[in-house]
Design a protein around this motif. Sequence first.
Motif, PDB file in Angstrom:
ATOM      1  N   LEU A 612     -20.792  66.083 -47.139  1.00 24.72           N
ATOM      2  CA  LEU A 612     -21.088  66.140 -45.717  1.00 24.72           C
ATOM      3  C   LEU A 612     -22.347  66.926 -45.380  1.00 24.72           C
ATOM      4  O   LEU A 612     -22.856  66.803 -44.268  1.00 24.72           O
ATOM      5  CB  LEU A 612     -19.893  66.744 -44.953  1.00 24.72           C
ATOM      6  N   GLY A 613     -22.839  67.764 -46.279  1.00 22.63           N
ATOM      7  CA  GLY A 613     -24.066  68.485 -45.986  1.00 22.63           C
ATOM      8  C   GLY A 613     -23.831  69.714 -45.137  1.00 22.63           C
ATOM      9  O   GLY A 613     -23.926  70.841 -45.627  1.00 22.63           O
ATOM     10  N   TYR A 614     -23.506  69.533 -43.874  1.00 24.74           N
ATOM     11  CA  TYR A 614     -23.277  70.670 -42.978  1.00 24.74           C
ATOM     12  C   TYR A 614     -21.940  71.352 -43.238  1.00 24.74           C
ATOM     13  O   TYR A 614     -21.705  72.467 -42.788  1.00 24.74           O
ATOM     14  CB  TYR A 614     -23.314  70.221 -41.520  1.00 24.74           C
ATOM     15  N   TYR A 615     -21.040  70.656 -43.923  1.00 27.99           N
ATOM     16  CA  TYR A 615     -19.692  71.165 -44.131  1.00 27.99           C
ATOM     17  C   TYR A 615     -19.311  70.997 -45.598  1.00 27.99           C
ATOM     18  O   TYR A 615     -19.751  70.064 -46.273  1.00 27.99           O
ATOM     19  CB  TYR A 615     -18.666  70.405 -43.270  1.00 27.99           C
ATOM     20  N   THR A 616     -18.477  71.904 -46.074  1.00 26.85           N
ATOM     21  CA  THR A 616     -17.907  71.767 -47.405  1.00 26.85           C
ATOM     22  C   THR A 616     -16.642  70.924 -47.298  1.00 26.85           C
ATOM     23  O   THR A 616     -15.714  71.272 -46.564  1.00 26.85           O
ATOM     24  CB  THR A 616     -17.552  73.132 -48.001  1.00 26.85           C
ATOM     25  N   ALA A 617     -16.621  69.812 -48.032  1.00 28.87           N
ATOM     26  CA  ALA A 617     -15.479  68.916 -47.999  1.00 28.87           C
ATOM     27  C   ALA A 617     -14.700  69.027 -49.300  1.00 28.87           C
ATOM     28  O   ALA A 617     -15.243  69.373 -50.346  1.00 28.87           O
ATOM     29  CB  ALA A 617     -15.926  67.481 -47.765  1.00 28.87           C
ATOM     30  N   ALA A 618     -13.432  68.710 -49.234  1.00 25.44           N
ATOM     31  CA  ALA A 618     -12.578  68.627 -50.418  1.00 25.44           C
ATOM     32  C   ALA A 618     -11.812  67.322 -50.326  1.00 25.44           C
ATOM     33  O   ALA A 618     -11.407  66.901 -49.233  1.00 25.44           O
ATOM     34  CB  ALA A 618     -11.614  69.810 -50.473  1.00 25.44           C
ATOM     35  N   GLY A 619     -11.611  66.680 -51.449  1.00 24.46           N
ATOM     36  CA  GLY A 619     -10.911  65.405 -51.385  1.00 24.46           C
ATOM     37  C   GLY A 619     -10.679  64.803 -52.744  1.00 24.46           C
ATOM     38  O   GLY A 619     -10.997  65.395 -53.776  1.00 24.46           O
ATOM     39  N   LYS A 620     -10.141  63.586 -52.734  1.00 24.73           N
ATOM     40  CA  LYS A 620      -9.816  62.900 -53.981  1.00 24.73           C
ATOM     41  C   LYS A 620      -9.950  61.401 -53.782  1.00 24.73           C
ATOM     42  O   LYS A 620      -9.484  60.852 -52.776  1.00 24.73           O
ATOM     43  CB  LYS A 620      -8.386  63.226 -54.419  1.00 24.73           C
TER      44      LYS A 620
END
Length: 714
Positions: A612-620
Amino acid sequence: MPAPTTIQDATLQPFQNRRLLLMGFLLFVAFFGLGYRLVDLQVLQHEKLKAKAQAQVRQTRLIEPRRGDIRDARGNLLATSRPVKTVFADPVLIGTRQAEVARALAPIFQVPEAELHRRLLPQISVRTNPVVTLDGVVLTNRNVVVIDGSVLAPRGGLHTNRFLALKNGVVTTNYYSVTTNSPLVLTNSYVVITNQFVVVTNRHVVLAHKVPLDQWAQITGAMAKLRLDMPLEDERLYLTRKERGFNRELRAKGINCDPVDDQIRIYPNQSLAAHVLGFMGPVTRTNKLTGVVTTETTGLDGLELQLDSKLDGVRGWRETEVGGRGTELVMNRMQEVGAQDGLNAVLTVDAAMQHILETELTEIMARFNPLSASGIVLRPRTGEILAMGSRPTYDPNFPGKSPIAALKNRMTVDSYEPGSTFKIVSIGAALNEGLTTLGERIDCERGSWNYKGRPLRDHDPLGILTVEEVMMKSSNIGSAKIGLRLGNQGLFNYITAFGFGERTGVLLPGEARGQLIPVRNWDGITGSRVSIGHSASATPLQMAMAVAAIANGGRLMRPLLVDRLEDADGKVVMKSHPQVVRQVFKPEVAKQVVETLKRVVTTDGTADKARLGYYTAAGKTGTAQKLVNGQYSHEKYFSSFIGFFPADNPELLIYVCVDEPEKSKGFYGGQVAAPAFKNIALRSANYLNIRPETAVGEAVTGLAQAPQRTNRTN
């Protein structure tokens, strides 16, 4: 001198006396009969006749309540009800003026003038010899003939004392003939006899159902100004009183509407949130006490069905009297109980968020040509659903125009093998039980591992990886080895703890449980397959709530779709609150899992297109082969990505799943679903004003771009 006048005796003659006595007796009998009849009517039959008279003039009319609205979280209308009319014509009152009426009303009804002209013509039907048995078989002249109100034998001989006839509820014997002024039932032969000649004229021709009030106003206005041969102001000068009366009746009553307003359900945003809202339709019900069959419009799917009793309200009723023409005598109203309008439902869904989600799903359908695409956006901390949708979809204003498959809410009704997204559960469970650590190194067997005689493969020849890297690289072999440490019962317990195999309790109809093989039926390899998201199926909503639990410190939440119910004055009648189902993982373990999921959304992971660039994302990511004829297909896949942001303090969780994308255009979850996650996340963050975590990043990019097919993103 005039002759003397002879005065005769005025004594009545005997025959005159007899006449007077006879006349007196007849008068006495007549007055006695009249008196008896009056006593009979006014005293003996008073209650019976009074009830009969009241039944003719008294009516109980139902007052329909207004169905409640459905609104989004910001008060925007998603579904509402508007009063409508059922418009009909009386061809008898129209007379020969069909052409003028059709010319005035055809543009309003939006039908051809010739068709409307045809429907306004009086239809007169004459039925002859209408003698039928109760089973519907028509009797011919060889059986019974009705002539001039008498029942005759085939040869013309009059039947006498042959049948018992039930007339007006009284059984009589026809000594001479059976008249047919009213329908008669011949009980011995089970024959229904009606008049020989029945003339039927259509005085109630329905022209349109569900006519809005503004359109009805146009109709009445056009009829009031209807021109018949000459301007209205000239009719008083050139027409007779009778002709003016006919024209007045034609304009006032030739086109009319039913006295009780109906309602039409309006979905102003067409297909937006269709699978959440559902739709309405007619349902036929039979009163068990009276046997009366009625047709009502009721909720048939979605929230319209689940909240039907709350939205529908309570009918009122009015006891009143009607005049000779069926019009209500308002001054004689006896009792009236007003209707109680239905409650308004305020959802957790945000229409703008719903639009963002659905535009991305539409883009997926256009780019990858799958069977379906579905998605959900929710708040992990509360379980509030901000958006939920599926493609293909439908317009709830016209649900019958769409195929059955388009009506299905695939987020709750369909269940799939989730694939690699399920590795979050198996690896997280092992961490929670202390059976592994993120730094432990696992041999991934260079991409191929035989377990109990059955091969298990990775998408790439992976070697020795840490547990964190197993999650990041989405290794099937590494995940299976970790999951097997839990044992069959331990793994099964964690799966059920996350809510798989049971309904989430979302307020939508038809929710599936998913499919879990009972642990007693597991064979030697089931545990290794379940650990990687095979040999078990789950609904997308179940998967979303399970990962939301990871984002929420290990707490599984109940999904919320309805925030509150309000009355017409805005008073809150029922308020929903976040509900914790259970604590599945320890908070510190959930944080460890989040750290591994953050690594997935990097250039080294399988979901670099979700960054996302502006935000740290977590996922699978998830890419599951579908079962076809009992074998895993290499052509059909269920591809998905589930993630949340900001990773350390999650505001939103987004799940995007795609069923059978066209393989030549991309089929890995990181190719098909991850870009859509990114765009939904950035557009939602911009709309909700979620504070950026970094000063430098990527701007909102709009719809998902075509992925590079060379990437290995499963």
